[in-house]
Scaffold this motif. Structure first.
Motif, PDB file in Angstrom:
ATOM      1  N   LEU A  68       0.841  -1.197   0.000  1.00 57.80           N
ATOM      2  CA  LEU A  68       0.000   0.000   0.000  1.00 57.80           C
ATOM      3  C   LEU A  68       0.873   1.242   0.000  1.00 57.80           C
ATOM      4  CD1 LEU A  68      -2.730  -0.552   2.762  1.00 57.80           C
ATOM      5  CD2 LEU A  68      -3.092  -0.380   0.301  1.00 57.80           C
ATOM      6  N   ASP A  69       0.611   2.147  -0.910  1.00 54.90           N
ATOM      7  CA  ASP A  69       1.303   3.434  -0.878  1.00 54.90           C
ATOM      8  C   ASP A  69       0.580   4.317   0.130  1.00 54.90           C
ATOM      9  OD1 ASP A  69       2.640   5.878  -1.432  1.00 54.90           O
ATOM     10  OD2 ASP A  69       2.967   5.218  -3.493  1.00 54.90           O
ATOM     11  N   VAL A  70       1.329   5.131   0.832  1.00 57.35           N
ATOM     12  CA  VAL A  70       0.737   6.061   1.787  1.00 57.35           C
ATOM     13  C   VAL A  70      -0.205   7.018   1.058  1.00 57.35           C
ATOM     14  CG1 VAL A  70       1.280   8.006   3.297  1.00 57.35           C
ATOM     15  CG2 VAL A  70       2.590   5.894   3.478  1.00 57.35           C
ATOM     16  N   MET A  71       0.243   7.539  -0.082  1.00 61.60           N
ATOM     17  CA  MET A  71      -0.536   8.506  -0.856  1.00 61.60           C
ATOM     18  C   MET A  71      -1.207   7.791  -2.021  1.00 61.60           C
ATOM     19  SD  MET A  71       0.087  11.112   0.963  1.00 61.60           S
ATOM     20  CE  MET A  71      -0.731  12.350   0.006  1.00 61.60           C
ATOM     21  N   MET A  72      -2.548   7.708  -1.959  1.00 59.63           N
ATOM     22  CA  MET A  72      -3.311   7.056  -3.014  1.00 59.63           C
ATOM     23  C   MET A  72      -4.533   7.897  -3.328  1.00 59.63           C
ATOM     24  SD  MET A  72      -3.312   3.037  -1.859  1.00 59.63           S
ATOM     25  CE  MET A  72      -4.625   3.277  -0.703  1.00 59.63           C
ATOM     26  N   PRO A  73      -5.106   7.716  -4.515  1.00 57.66           N
ATOM     27  CA  PRO A  73      -6.387   8.370  -4.802  1.00 57.66           C
ATOM     28  C   PRO A  73      -7.457   7.833  -3.853  1.00 57.66           C
ATOM     29  CG  PRO A  73      -5.393   7.485  -6.809  1.00 57.66           C
ATOM     30  CD  PRO A  73      -4.589   6.977  -5.652  1.00 57.66           C
ATOM     31  N   GLY A  74      -8.410   8.653  -3.499  1.00 59.20           N
ATOM     32  CA  GLY A  74      -9.461   8.233  -2.565  1.00 59.20           C
ATOM     33  C   GLY A  74      -8.903   8.209  -1.149  1.00 59.20           C
ATOM     34  N   MET A  83       3.645  -1.035   3.799  1.00 58.54           N
ATOM     35  CA  MET A  83       3.333   0.336   3.404  1.00 58.54           C
ATOM     36  C   MET A  83       4.530   0.927   2.674  1.00 58.54           C
ATOM     37  SD  MET A  83       0.220   1.130   4.646  1.00 58.54           S
ATOM     38  CE  MET A  83       0.230   2.895   4.656  1.00 58.54           C
ATOM     39  N   VAL A  84       4.253   1.729   1.657  1.00 59.64           N
ATOM     40  CA  VAL A  84       5.278   2.381   0.854  1.00 59.64           C
ATOM     41  C   VAL A  84       5.202   3.876   1.111  1.00 59.64           C
ATOM     42  CG1 VAL A  84       6.067   2.825  -1.498  1.00 59.64           C
ATOM     43  CG2 VAL A  84       5.107   0.587  -0.912  1.00 59.64           C
ATOM     44  N   THR A  85       6.346   4.472   1.446  1.00 62.40           N
ATOM     45  CA  THR A  85       6.382   5.904   1.733  1.00 62.40           C
ATOM     46  C   THR A  85       7.678   6.506   1.206  1.00 62.40           C
ATOM     47  OG1 THR A  85       6.142   7.551   3.498  1.00 62.40           O
ATOM     48  CG2 THR A  85       7.398   5.577   4.024  1.00 62.40           C
ATOM     49  N   GLY A  86       7.729   7.825   1.192  1.00 62.56           N
ATOM     50  CA  GLY A  86       8.937   8.517   0.763  1.00 62.56           C
ATOM     51  C   GLY A  86      10.063   8.327   1.764  1.00 62.56           C
ATOM     52  N   ALA A 107       7.385  10.191  10.272  1.00 66.50           N
ATOM     53  CA  ALA A 107       6.020  10.321  10.783  1.00 66.50           C
ATOM     54  C   ALA A 107       5.095   9.331  10.066  1.00 66.50           C
ATOM     55  CB  ALA A 107       5.517  11.752  10.601  1.00 66.50           C
ATOM     56  N   ALA A 108       5.277   9.180   8.757  1.00 63.53           N
ATOM     57  CA  ALA A 108       4.454   8.242   7.998  1.00 63.53           C
ATOM     58  C   ALA A 108       4.746   6.801   8.417  1.00 63.53           C
ATOM     59  CB  ALA A 108       4.696   8.413   6.495  1.00 63.53           C
ATOM     60  N   ILE A 109       6.006   6.504   8.691  1.00 62.19           N
ATOM     61  CA  ILE A 109       6.372   5.157   9.129  1.00 62.19           C
ATOM     62  C   ILE A 109       5.708   4.841  10.465  1.00 62.19           C
ATOM     63  CG2 ILE A 109       8.296   3.717   9.921  1.00 62.19           C
ATOM     64  CD1 ILE A 109      10.011   5.251   7.780  1.00 62.19           C
ATOM     65  N   ASP A 110       5.740   5.795  11.390  1.00 60.75           N
ATOM     66  CA  ASP A 110       5.093   5.614  12.684  1.00 60.75           C
ATOM     67  C   ASP A 110       3.585   5.440  12.508  1.00 60.75           C
ATOM     68  OD1 ASP A 110       5.192   5.530  15.581  1.00 60.75           O
ATOM     69  OD2 ASP A 110       4.185   7.488  15.510  1.00 60.75           O
ATOM     70  N   GLN A 111       2.997   6.245  11.639  1.00 62.22           N
ATOM     71  CA  GLN A 111       1.566   6.151  11.391  1.00 62.22           C
ATOM     72  C   GLN A 111       1.208   4.812  10.735  1.00 62.22           C
ATOM     73  OE1 GLN A 111       0.065   9.655   9.480  1.00 62.22           O
ATOM     74  NE2 GLN A 111      -2.049   9.026   9.678  1.00 62.22           N
ATOM     75  N   ALA A 112       2.096   4.305   9.887  1.00 62.57           N
ATOM     76  CA  ALA A 112       1.856   3.002   9.250  1.00 62.57           C
ATOM     77  C   ALA A 112       1.790   1.895  10.305  1.00 62.57           C
ATOM     78  CB  ALA A 112       2.956   2.700   8.233  1.00 62.57           C
ATOM     79  N   ALA A 165       0.256  -1.862  10.062  1.00 62.28           N
ATOM     80  CA  ALA A 165       0.998  -2.392   8.922  1.00 62.28           C
ATOM     81  C   ALA A 165       2.062  -3.335   9.452  1.00 62.28           C
ATOM     82  CB  ALA A 165       1.642  -1.254   8.139  1.00 62.28           C
ATOM     83  N   THR A 166       2.428  -4.302   8.649  1.00 60.17           N
ATOM     84  CA  THR A 166       3.444  -5.278   9.031  1.00 60.17           C
ATOM     85  C   THR A 166       4.842  -4.688   8.915  1.00 60.17           C
ATOM     86  OG1 THR A 166       2.003  -6.992   8.155  1.00 60.17           O
ATOM     87  CG2 THR A 166       4.295  -7.611   8.575  1.00 60.17           C
ATOM     88  N   ASP A 167       5.063  -3.922   7.855  1.00 59.98           N
ATOM     89  CA  ASP A 167       6.387  -3.365   7.581  1.00 59.98           C
ATOM     90  C   ASP A 167       6.205  -2.187   6.643  1.00 59.98           C
ATOM     91  OD1 ASP A 167       9.143  -3.086   7.659  1.00 59.98           O
ATOM     92  OD2 ASP A 167       9.573  -4.999   6.686  1.00 59.98           O
ATOM     93  N   PHE A 168       7.302  -1.539   6.289  1.00 61.53           N
ATOM     94  CA  PHE A 168       7.246  -0.411   5.362  1.00 61.53           C
ATOM     95  C   PHE A 168       8.433  -0.491   4.421  1.00 61.53           C
ATOM     96  CE2 PHE A 168       9.908   0.861   8.806  1.00 61.53           C
ATOM     97  CZ  PHE A 168      10.953   1.525   8.194  1.00 61.53           C
ATOM     98  N   LEU A 169       8.270   0.143   3.282  1.00 69.67           N
ATOM     99  CA  LEU A 169       9.332   0.273   2.292  1.00 69.67           C
ATOM    100  C   LEU A 169       9.440   1.747   1.947  1.00 69.67           C
ATOM    101  CD1 LEU A 169       8.083  -2.612   0.004  1.00 69.67           C
ATOM    102  CD2 LEU A 169      10.138  -2.683   1.407  1.00 69.67           C
TER     103      LEU A 169
END
Length: 163
Positions: free
Chosen positions: A40-46, A69-72, A77-82, A87-91
């Motif tokens: 899942l990308d953090v920023m998506m339509p909808g 989760m995929v983030t910049g 902050a996005a990683i913490d929010q994920a 979320a299981t992990d982030f990229l």
């Protein structure tokens, strides 16, 4: 572009890929037939990736499906929010493709093992109930006794909530 590139790379690595253009579409797919893994990308339509993750976890209370989760890069902050969204992990982007493929393989293996353990526990619980067996455990360090949920009914004891 990122979704298409990810899909192509994962497909070339032998994975079956189903792609969604929005969080709402991802939820429809997830509810119909949960996949083995979600990216899942953090920023998506909808709805954004965080809300999509929260809703997927509501559909998957045992967290059998790993959600990455995929983030910049450096978006702490996005990683913490994920992780708060379960979320299981982030990229992070930009991707290191070989690392991404390894993380996907690891998440798939981990999710499969988690499902196997949960299924084994369910089978074990059913076997214990059928055999009318239970277990107890005495913790010597703090003199605490713990028992399986089936122990008291087997002994004829039924706990009720206080009135």
């Amino acid at each position: 572009t990122t979704r298409t590139l990810l899909s192509d790379i994962l497909a070339r690595d032998g994975h079956q890929v189903v792609s969604a253009a929005s969080g709402e579409e991802a939820l429809e797919i997830f509810a119909g037939s949960p996949p083995d893994l979600v990216l899942l990308d953090v920023m998506m339509p909808g709805i954004d990736g965080f809300e999509t993750c929260r809703r997927m976890r509501a559909l998957d209370p045992h967290e059998d499906v790993p959600i990455l989760m995929v983030t910049g890069a450096d978006d702490y902050a996005a990683i913490d929010q994920a992780f708060t969204a379960r979320a299981t992990d982030f990229l992070t982007k930009p991707f290191k493709w070989k690392l991404l493929l390894q993380r996907v393989r690891y998440a798939l293996r981990s999710g499969g093992l988690s499902r196997e353990v949960r299924q084994s526990r369910l089978r074990q619980g059913a076997a214990l109930r059928i055999a009318r067996l239970a277990f107890w455990e005495w913790h010597l360090d703090d003199d605490r006794l713990a028992w399986s949920d089936d122990t008291l009914p087997l002994e004829g004891v039924h706990l009720t909530a206080p009135a």
